[in-house]
Design an enzyme around this catalytic site. Structure first.
Site: not given
Length: 620
Positions: A260, A272, A274, A276
């Site tokens: 992101e 960041e 993620n 997943r």
């Protein structure tokens, strides 16, 4: 080869993973808490295992219970979904240690990116030091180091507010993620939230599956997402893809992940990674013609990805339908979802079906609607039209906000930033109910009654019904007559047809159809929700002045420090924090005065309207 898979999650994402498993011939296993015993994901699974306990912390967040459930059910793989344990490296290790296949990245990659502060260090970015901040550094954003979804996030514009916001963000992060670490980074005004979907295998191949724009956010919660992100220069888009691939390679990543960024002009700031699958993954699936869950399973089985990803095609947009009331500060709503359906032209991902109960234990998202078309303009029009025609009978939702957002000129033009709702929320949520909906409701209710059943001493006397539009609370009085030719309305409206489920009116030469559904005292006319009212207002229970009532059903998570009967409070001071549907809500003092009663206590479950406290206002 995976033959049986347990999803360590619930609701929409569990149903989504099960759908792919069915297509691949994989047996499915669900886990559930007591409130979820009859949930859709439990009904759709081949097998289901109860997790003892009532709250998420006692059930879905217990790694030991989930691993035991997988072994007891004979599963040979575990998919974490998103949220809960999906980014928990210890859980990933526990799954592997039990001899099960983990559908996700290596634990080491999860740990490398689990903390946003460590992730920034890995990318060569240092967070701000709170002790060194000056007024010139403002505004800044306080964020939880672990977890996301807007929990533990605060914008600080005054230095005097920094300490209190750090404390509040830390407490919320600790409650949500079990980790109270927070950090501070520059807050970029007018930035766009852009992300890149990555998929990596164990053989060194990393795909960057284009960009997504998730800038339409309220309370830092994503509302509308689309792929690809509009208006990016080819150079910026290539830079984003390169940084995303670099982040994946730096951690030895494997499986699906999202990197992101905050984009301001032609500059991208890393936020960041993620580790997943993301809630918004369907727009990438639509544009690239892939099944990301199937790819996750393929990678987990050790198969290589193709050397290059498929070519993108068209544009996709997703809108999140939430059970929340704009007239009550967007408080999450509970109750029975009588009916939910959208036109077949769009994809609907949901964890609910007709007749299900929306409870207080989990977040308020009912479904995601996704449209794909050749162009962005066509995709926006397609999704807005489908949502406008959707049947949503149950608690109040944000459906009107979604439709109006998708049609707003600024959003349609492309490139809207994260401040979109700060500028437009009031206008986008202003009530605009159909003025003929109450009449349609009254005529549907009156259908089948004979002329004599509606007889009055004065033949011309109209019959009267009262309704209140929800959620704005506007009351309407409707008059109609039984005539020799059937039902008749005033004001030049001709009743073409009236049945209990369909009313057809001719208004100024235009014939309009109204679908009507009734559930007790609640009436739905097309997309308008009405409450039937008695002809004479019923007496209302009086509340003591200064009463603080629970705006929603939920759990009291904490009280203001030192809060007790007899203390002095100031107007607007946060006194009580409630948690419902994964969101935290502050109850503030209505005026400056003395707290004369306190009924709230941490851990107490309250219903909507429950008396929490009483503040006696200071007399001038």
């Amino acid at each position: 080869m995976i033959r049986s898979l347990l999803v360590a999650n619930r609701g929409e994402i569990a149903c989504r993973v099960f759908r792919t498993c069915r297509e691949l011939g994989i047996r499915t296993v669900a886990v559930y808490s007591d409130p979820d015993a009859d949930a859709l994901h439990v009904r759709e699974a081949d097998l289901a295992v109860r997790l003892p306990g009532a709250t998420p912390a006692e059930t879905y967040l217990r790694a030991d219970l989930v691993v035991k459930a997988a072994l007891d059910a004979g599963a040979d793989a575990v998919h974490p979904g998103y949220g809960f344990l999906s980014e928990n490296a210890d859980f990933a290790r526990a799954v592997a240690d039990a001899g099960l296949t983990w559908i996700g990245p290596p634990p080491e990659a999860i740990e490398a990116m689990a903390s946003k502060t460590r992730a920034k260090e890995l990318m060569g970015i240092a967070p701000l030091k709170t002790g060194d901040l000056t007024a010139g550094d403002l505004p800044v954003l306080v964020k939880a180091a672990a977890g996301g979804g807007g929990r533990g996030m605060r914008v600080v514009r005054e230095l005097a507010e920094l300490d209190s916001e750090l404390a509040a963000a830390g407490a919320e992060a600790l409650s949500a993620f079990g980790d109270g670490e927070v950090f501070v980074e520059p807050y970029v005004e007018g930035g766009r939230h852009v992300e890149v979907q990555v998929m990596a295998d164990a053989h060194g191949t990393v795909w960057a599956l284009g960009t997504r724009d998730c800038s339409l956010q309220r309370r830092h919660q994503k509302v509308v997402e689309e792929a690809p992100a509009p208006g990016l220069t080819p150079e910026l888009e290539a830079s984003l893809r390169d940084m995303a691939v670099r982040a994946a390679r730096a951690t030895g990543y494997r499986g699906a992940g999202t990197v992101e960024f905050l984009v301001a002009g032609d500059t991208a700031h890393f936020l960041e990674m993620n580790t997943r699958l993301q809630v918004e993954h369907p727009v990438t699936e639509a544009v690239f013609g892939v099944d990301l869950v199937a790819l996750q399973l393929r990678v987990a089985e050790g198969e290589p990805l193709d050397e290059t990803p498929p070519a993108p095609h068209g544009h996709a947009v997703e809108a999140r339908l939430y059970a929340e009331d704009p007239a009550a500060g967007w408080a999450p709503q509970t109750g029975t979802l009588h009916r939910l359906s959208v036109p077949a032209a769009v994809r609907l991902d949901t964890g609910f079906t007709d007749g299900d109960t929306i409870g207080v234990h989990y977040d308020a998202m009912l479904a995601k609607a996704v449209a794909h078309a050749q162009t962005r303009a066509e995709a926006l029009r397609k999704l807005a039209g489908a949502l406008e025609k959707a049947v949503v009978h149950g608690p109040v939702t944000n459906r009107d906000l979604l439709v109006r957002s998708l049609r707003h000129p600024e959003f349609v033009a492309g490139g809207a930033d994260t401040g979109f709702y700060d500028r437009h929320l009031t206008a986008l949520t202003a009530p605009r109910p159909d003025p003929y909906a109450p009449l349609a409701a009254a005529l549907a209710d009156a259908h089948g009654r004979s002329r004599f059943g509606g007889f009055r001493n004065v033949p011309s006397q109209p019959q009267t019904k009262r309704y209140r539009t929800e959620p704005d609370g506007t009351e309407h009085e409707v008059r109609y007559r039984h005539t020799r030719d059937g039902l008749a309305a005033d004001d030049g409206v001709r009743v073409v047809r009236a049945t209990p489920s369909l009313v057809v009116l001719e208004v100024d030469g235009v014939v309009r159809k109204f679908d009507v559904a009734v559930y007790g005292e609640r009436v739905y006319v097309n997309d308008v929700m009405l409450s039937a009212l008695p002809l004479l207002p019923e007496p209302v229970a009086r509340q003591e002045p200064g009463s603080l009532l629970a705006p929603m059903p939920g759990t009291v998570v904490r009280l203001a420090e030192g809060l007790a009967e007899g203390v002095t409070v100031t107007a607007g001071q946060p006194l009580i924090w409630l948690e419902a549907m994964k969101m935290e809500h502050r109850v503030t003092a209505p005026a400056s005065g003395t707290l004369t009663a306190l009924h709230a206590a941490p851990g107490r479950q309250v219903e909507v309207g429950a008396l929490l406290a009483v503040v006696q206002e200071d007399q001038p």
